[in-house]
Enzyme design. Structure first.
Site, PDB file in Angstrom:
ATOM      1  N   GLY A 120      21.606 -33.138  26.309  1.00 56.97           N
ATOM      2  CA  GLY A 120      20.981 -34.200  25.527  1.00 56.97           C
ATOM      3  C   GLY A 120      20.839 -33.878  24.053  1.00 56.97           C
ATOM      4  N   ASP A 134       9.136 -34.428  14.012  1.00 53.78           N
ATOM      5  CA  ASP A 134      10.223 -35.276  14.514  1.00 53.78           C
ATOM      6  C   ASP A 134       9.989 -36.715  14.051  1.00 53.78           C
ATOM      7  OD1 ASP A 134      12.369 -34.917  17.163  1.00 53.78           O
ATOM      8  OD2 ASP A 134      11.886 -36.927  16.445  1.00 53.78           O
ATOM      9  N   SER A 167      21.495 -34.168  20.285  1.00 46.01           N
ATOM     10  CA  SER A 167      22.052 -35.213  19.429  1.00 46.01           C
ATOM     11  C   SER A 167      22.260 -34.751  17.989  1.00 46.01           C
ATOM     12  CB  SER A 167      21.161 -36.459  19.451  1.00 46.01           C
ATOM     13  OG  SER A 167      19.875 -36.177  18.949  1.00 46.01           O
ATOM     14  N   HIS A 194      17.689 -26.444  17.153  1.00 38.19           N
ATOM     15  CA  HIS A 194      16.270 -26.719  16.902  1.00 38.19           C
ATOM     16  C   HIS A 194      15.497 -26.641  18.205  1.00 38.19           C
ATOM     17  CE1 HIS A 194      18.457 -30.461  17.616  1.00 38.19           C
ATOM     18  NE2 HIS A 194      17.368 -30.898  18.233  1.00 38.19           N
ATOM     19  N   ASN A 241      17.521 -28.675  23.721  1.00 39.47           N
ATOM     20  CA  ASN A 241      18.638 -29.421  24.289  1.00 39.47           C
ATOM     21  C   ASN A 241      19.929 -28.811  23.757  1.00 39.47           C
ATOM     22  OD1 ASN A 241      16.842 -31.262  25.530  1.00 39.47           O
ATOM     23  ND2 ASN A 241      16.681 -32.430  23.627  1.00 39.47           N
TER      24      ASN A 241
HETATM   25  P1  5GP Z   1      18.140 -33.371  20.057  1.00 35.87           P
HETATM   26  O1  5GP Z   1      18.458 -34.709  20.682  1.00 35.87           O
HETATM   27  O2  5GP Z   1      19.333 -32.844  19.278  1.00 35.87           O
HETATM   28  O3  5GP Z   1      17.565 -32.375  21.008  1.00 35.87           O
HETATM   29  O4  5GP Z   1      16.978 -33.621  19.029  1.00 35.87           O
HETATM   30  C1  5GP Z   1      17.187 -34.209  17.786  1.00 35.87           C
HETATM   31  C2  5GP Z   1      15.856 -34.691  17.291  1.00 35.87           C
HETATM   32  O5  5GP Z   1      15.943 -34.910  15.918  1.00 35.87           O
HETATM   33  C3  5GP Z   1      15.390 -36.013  17.923  1.00 35.87           C
HETATM   34  O6  5GP Z   1      14.144 -35.821  18.575  1.00 35.87           O
HETATM   35  C4  5GP Z   1      15.301 -36.976  16.741  1.00 35.87           C
HETATM   36  O7  5GP Z   1      14.192 -37.835  16.848  1.00 35.87           O
HETATM   37  C5  5GP Z   1      15.165 -36.027  15.568  1.00 35.87           C
HETATM   38  N1  5GP Z   1      15.729 -36.517  14.342  1.00 35.87           N
HETATM   39  C6  5GP Z   1      16.946 -37.114  14.170  1.00 35.87           C
HETATM   40  N2  5GP Z   1      17.130 -37.424  12.886  1.00 35.87           N
HETATM   41  C7  5GP Z   1      16.017 -37.022  12.216  1.00 35.87           C
HETATM   42  C8  5GP Z   1      15.624 -37.079  10.846  1.00 35.87           C
HETATM   43  O8  5GP Z   1      16.329 -37.595   9.965  1.00 35.87           O
HETATM   44  N3  5GP Z   1      14.406 -36.564  10.528  1.00 35.87           N
HETATM   45  C9  5GP Z   1      13.586 -35.997  11.474  1.00 35.87           C
HETATM   46  N4  5GP Z   1      12.408 -35.512  11.064  1.00 35.87           N
HETATM   47  N5  5GP Z   1      13.929 -35.937  12.778  1.00 35.87           N
HETATM   48  C10 5GP Z   1      15.134 -36.439  13.136  1.00 35.87           C
END
Ligand code: 5GP
Ligand code: ZN
Length: 115
Positions: A94, A31, A96, A101, A88
């Site tokens: 939550g 991440d 994003s 994933h 999430n």
């Molecule tokens: P969500 O909020 O959808 O559960 O998790 C998305 C995750 O993706 C977040 O923890 C964020 O830090 C990570 N993330 C967002 N953009 C990128 C990226 O460009 N590269 C990586 N490695 N992680 C990302």
């Protein structure tokens, strides 16, 4: 491949990321904004927008293999002290990035309840 999806772009090599593990169906990346000493994102290579879409479409075997892939990495990173996996889902969950994933977090004690 969804051309608007950041994780699909990472999988295609169009955006850099630290790839921790990969097989023909799944990939684990670090991440970019880690919330624990180890914070991995484990996901199917094929684009599914969320857990509901994944479960609706795929066989039990593939779902079990994705969870096994994540659990194996979590157990390794947790060094016997445990780990947490989080999915999430949707706005209230939550989420994003709309490419399913699994967060794999390890290396510190996790509190409960989640925020
Ligand atoms: P969500 O909020 O959808 O559960 O998790 C998305 C995750 O993706 C977040 O923890 C964020 O830090 C990570 N993330 C967002 N953009 C990128 C990226 O460009 N590269 C990586 N490695 N992680 C990302
Ligand atoms: Zn995607």
């Amino acid at each position: 491949m969804d051309p608007n999806c950041i994780f699909c772009k990472i999988i295609a090599g169009e955006i850099p990321a630290t790839v921790i593990d990969r097989d023909k169906d799944f990939i684990a990346i670090a991440d970019v904004n880690p919330q624990a000493p180890t914070h991995l994102l484990v996901m199917p290579i094929k684009h599914y927008p969320n857990l509901n879409a994944f479960i609706d479409v795929l066989s039990n075997t593939v779902i079990a293999r994705l969870f096994a892939f994540a659990a194996h990495l979590g157990a390794s990173a947790g060094k016997g002290a445990g780990y947490r996996i989080v999915i999430n889902t949707g706005p209230n969950g939550g989420q994003s990035v709309d490419h399913l994933h699994i967060h794999v977090l390890a290396g510190r004690h996790m509190s409960w309840p989640p925020g």
